[in-house]
Design a protein around this motif. Structure first.
Motif, mmCIF file in Angstrom:
data_model
loop_
_atom_site.group_PDB
_atom_site.id
_atom_site.type_symbol
_atom_site.label_atom_id
_atom_site.label_comp_id
_atom_site.label_asym_id
_atom_site.label_seq_id
_atom_site.Cartn_x
_atom_site.Cartn_y
_atom_site.Cartn_z
ATOM 1 N N SER A 174 -31.105 32.870 -13.269
ATOM 2 C CA SER A 174 -30.837 34.035 -12.421
ATOM 3 C C SER A 174 -31.584 33.978 -11.096
ATOM 4 O O SER A 174 -31.222 34.675 -10.142
ATOM 5 C CB SER A 174 -31.209 35.324 -13.164
ATOM 6 N N ASP A 194 -25.744 31.718 -19.377
ATOM 7 C CA ASP A 194 -24.499 32.457 -19.176
ATOM 8 C C ASP A 194 -24.195 32.501 -17.686
ATOM 9 O O ASP A 194 -25.094 32.761 -16.869
ATOM 10 C CB ASP A 194 -24.628 33.882 -19.699
ATOM 11 N N ASP A 246 -22.862 34.678 -15.946
ATOM 12 C CA ASP A 246 -23.150 35.980 -15.344
ATOM 13 C C ASP A 246 -24.593 36.095 -14.869
ATOM 14 O O ASP A 246 -24.921 36.999 -14.084
ATOM 15 C CB ASP A 246 -22.855 37.102 -16.351
ATOM 16 N N ASP A 292 -17.274 29.257 -19.407
ATOM 17 C CA ASP A 292 -17.400 30.426 -18.527
ATOM 18 C C ASP A 292 -17.844 30.015 -17.131
ATOM 19 O O ASP A 292 -17.390 30.579 -16.129
ATOM 20 C CB ASP A 292 -18.357 31.455 -19.130
ATOM 21 N N GLN A 321 -15.660 30.124 -13.250
ATOM 22 C CA GLN A 321 -16.173 30.819 -12.074
ATOM 23 C C GLN A 321 -16.429 29.893 -10.882
ATOM 24 O O GLN A 321 -16.668 30.375 -9.772
ATOM 25 C CB GLN A 321 -17.482 31.534 -12.430
#
Length: 325
Positions: free
Chosen positions: A192, A209, A211, A235, A239
């Motif tokens: 992140s 992840d 996200d 995933d 993206q």
């Protein structure tokens, strides 16, 4: 025939040298002057260990190499390096074997340099935060290469065995680099924070992840090199704005993330933007804006070893300190 040690390599050859040499190698590749069959991988039944055999020849340069690299994940328990490698360098005018090169460190450097080239063309220009998931041998080259091409101020580390992350943190701090180093509790936390995210593990499951990522993140995925390994998931593939590979042939044989997603119908090979060499030559554009998510997938290709080994040999033999050898 000369034997070139890791100490001799370090005395004459830098990450900047290696990045420049790989750019030359990429150009020769697009000129069809590199010859590197997909490597042979021997699996050892008693462990997760592998031995890789990688031959390559470069026209014009007129060198060829065979690299043997062994990857034994359980070695650190016995105080032995996980990755051990040697290169035989041969000139192709008369077939003289010129040198045997201790290549564990050089393998880490050239793998890092490839990611450094990708970062130069694909990461945001003002990228200041680097995250590394997996703190084994290859993470050292990833760090050095990204520091060489971007103004990194903070480094975030994560490893399943936390002690390895703290060991790497201490190593970075002792190197003299002035930035901040932070060990994260989770892979998602490290991911992140990243402007540039380097994956250098041998995981069989996605490490993070999608996200968790910031807009505009660039990913270098270099750890998995077998169809059964995977560092990022479908995933992430969904993206991505751009996906680049070292060679399409190599990744179609060995890139577990891409092979598994394609076999499951979750992704298709026509979504690969191209090979890294096409960015170096300007044949294709790289990052278009600061919001794009980009990824470079590398499984390694032998002509990278040939050009770096040749340049190391030339530098070592021209070094006055080696005249007596």
């Amino acid at each position: 025939m000369q034997y070139i040690t890791q100490h001799e390599i370090q005395s004459v050859y830098s990450m900047d040298d290696c990045i420049g040499d790989l750019k030359e190698g990429f150009r020769l590749y697009l000129e069809n002057k590199t010859h590197a069959p997909v490597r042979t991988v021997l699996h050892h039944s008693h462990s997760e260990a592998n031995t890789l055999f990688m031959p390559s020849y470069i026209e014009g340069l007129e060198y060829e190499t065979v690299k043997v690299v062994s990857i034994f994940p359980n070695n650190p328990e016995a105080g032995i390096r996980t990755l051990q490698s040697v290169i035989l360098l041969t000139e192709t005018e008369n077939g003289h074997h010129l040198a045997t090169i201790e290549a564990s460190g050089l393998t880490v450097m050239r793998t890092g340099a490839g990611a450094g080239v990708a970062t130069e063309y694909l990461a945001k220009k003002n990228a200041r935060k680097l995250s590394i998931l997996g703190c084994g041998a290859q993470s050292r080259g990833q760090l050095q290469a990204v520091l060489a091409v971007r103004p990194i101020e903070r480094v975030f580390l994560w490893n399943r065995t936390k002690e390895k992350a703290f060991t790497f943190k201490e190593e970075i701090q002792q190197s003299g680099w002035q930035g901040e180093v932070i060990v994260c509790e989770t892979a998602n936390k490290a991911a992140s924070e990243a402007d540039v995210l380097c994956l250098s593990s041998k995981s069989q499951e996605a490490l993070f992840d999608v996200d968790a990522l910031q807009p505009g993140a660039h990913i270098n995925a270099i750890g998995s090199y077998r169809p059964d390994l995977k560092e990022f998931g479908a995933d992430t593939l969904e993206q991505l704005d751009q996906l680049w590979v070292d060679t399409l042939e190599g990744t179609q044989h060995e890139a577990g993330e891409l092979i598994q997603a394609a076999n499951q119908g979750a992704w298709s090979w026509d979504k690969v933007n191209g090979e890294l060499a096409e960015l170096v030559t300007g044949d294709k554009p790289g990052r278009l804006n600061d919001k794009e998510m980009t990824l470079y997938k590398s499984v390694g290709v032998a002509y990278m070893d040939t050009i770096t080994a040749a340049r190391v040999y030339e530098k070592v033999t021209k070094n006055p300190a080696n005249k007596h050898k």
